[in-house]
Structures are given as structure tokens and as C-alpha cells.
Design a protein around this motif. Sequence first.
Motif, short mmCIF file in Angstrom:
data_model
loop_
_atom_site.label_atom_id
_atom_site.label_comp_id
_atom_site.label_asym_id
_atom_site.label_seq_id
_atom_site.Cartn_x
_atom_site.Cartn_y
_atom_site.Cartn_z
N GLY A 74 -4.18 5.14 5.76
CA GLY A 74 -3.53 4.30 6.77
C GLY A 74 -2.25 4.86 7.37
N ILE A 77 -1.47 3.66 10.95
CA ILE A 77 -0.96 2.30 11.03
C ILE A 77 0.53 2.28 10.69
CG2 ILE A 77 -1.19 -0.05 10.12
CD1 ILE A 77 -3.55 0.90 11.82
N ILE A 145 -6.44 1.48 4.60
CA ILE A 145 -7.27 0.72 5.56
C ILE A 145 -8.67 0.47 5.02
CG2 ILE A 145 -5.96 1.48 7.57
CD1 ILE A 145 -8.14 3.57 8.10
N SER A 167 -1.45 -3.00 1.54
CA SER A 167 -2.49 -3.70 2.27
C SER A 167 -3.11 -4.77 1.39
CB SER A 167 -3.58 -2.73 2.73
OG SER A 167 -3.07 -1.79 3.65
N HIS A 188 -4.70 -2.54 8.84
CA HIS A 188 -4.81 -2.27 10.28
C HIS A 188 -3.80 -3.04 11.12
CE1 HIS A 188 -8.66 -0.04 9.92
NE2 HIS A 188 -8.99 -0.96 9.04
N ASP A 189 -2.93 -3.84 10.52
CA ASP A 189 -2.01 -4.69 11.29
C ASP A 189 -0.62 -4.06 11.29
OD1 ASP A 189 -0.42 -6.68 12.39
OD2 ASP A 189 -1.52 -8.31 11.42
N SER A 190 -0.34 -3.26 12.32
CA SER A 190 0.95 -2.58 12.38
C SER A 190 2.09 -3.55 12.65
CB SER A 190 0.92 -1.48 13.46
OG SER A 190 0.61 -2.02 14.72
#
Length: 231
Positions: A74, A77, A145, A167, A188-190
Motif C-alpha cells: 500500500g 495509498i 491493500i 489497514s 485504499h482510503d488515502s
Amino acid sequence: DRIIAISGFIAEHIRTGYGVAPERIRTVARGIDFRRFNPDNVTAERMATLSHAWRLPDDRKVILCPGRLTRIKGHAILFEALARLKRQDVICVIAGSDQGRTDYTRELESLATRLGLEGVVKLVGDCTDIPTALMLADVVVAPSIVPEGFGRVPVEAQAMGRPVIASNLAGMKETVQPGQTGWLVPAHDSNALAEALDQALNLTPEQRVALAATAINHARAHYSVEHMCWQ
């Protein structure tokens, strides 16, 4: 007679994916060596040596992302979150070997440039002294991720008394106590990662001390080698 799973996530995967009866499955979390991952055993000399090797500026807060360089960890991200954060008082250390994935390393370097993070992101390659690296960090990030069976980074960070952001996936979400030892954010949520980073970096000294004590106690109570071997 028994099948050992390293996390509740893996236990459920064994049960549903392979049709194993629940009574045959025993969940035994991975253990870490608290002689090595002990803040009291990391000397100031070791910290100074590693900080010098990495050329860390004295006036920056350190965000550490340890682990091998591979897309599933990740990094992209994290870079997007750093760009959203827009803080120049931090340096983000990516510590890990690309294990021959030189194209991926170049991709990360290019992404950092494209996002304007040249002075913020530092790829330092493999690190042989992770306990000291963790002690240099103001916050540790594990932005994977894809689901990981266990995920050692959050536990090792907590063992060293460091705030951790991970995460909200699989094994890692079982080891972090949100609001007490760190933060769990959607993969995946920056945006969510940027918010958690800002909160972690803005902890007061008193909050950091309290979090460190809680994190160390949590890690030692549940994730020692002894606990793993004698369950």
C-alpha cells in the motif's frame, strides 16, 4: 488432531474455505521476541547511528513504513495520504528491500516526484535493526491493500510503544486497539489514512506516554513468544 491458525481471520478461512470443523482449529497468534523488541534495550548510540545513516533531519517528525517493497503493502495509498496531509514538518521513511523489484522502486520514486513529495518521502532500502527504526518513529504505518494472515508490523510497533496506523483488514485488525494503541483505517482510503496520520502526529507528549504504556502492555500480554508456544 489440530490445525493451528495464526489469527482469527485465518481460522475462519480454514473453516469456510476447507470445510474444517471449528473444534479442530486452534488459533495461536504469532509471537515476537520481547528481548529484541524492548524500548529499554535500544541505546541512544544505536538510534544516532541509524538516524545518521538515513540522514534524518532533526526538525522533522518521522513516519515509518517498514516492510518489503511490494505493491500489496500500500505504498501508493500512503503517498497519496501524505500529499493530502500537506505537512512539511514530516519525513516518511520507507524501510525495506525491493528484493529485486527495481521497477517498483522506480515507480515509487516517480510517484513521489509527481505528488510533490521529494523532500518528504525517503526510500532507505533494507533495514537490519527494526527495533531501532521503530524507536526513531513518531508513528508507524502498515497500509496494506490486501488481507494479511497476521501482520507483524503493528505488533512490533506496539511493543516499542509507538502509535500505529494499520489497514482494517484480516489479521492486523485483530492486533490494534483503535483509540488506545493506534488507528485502523479502510484499505485504499488515502483520506482516512491522512486523517489518522494527522491525529497521530498531533498527539500531546502526555497522550504519547499513555498510548505507549497501553501499547506495550497489550503487545506483551498477547503476542510474546512464550504465549505463542504455551497456548
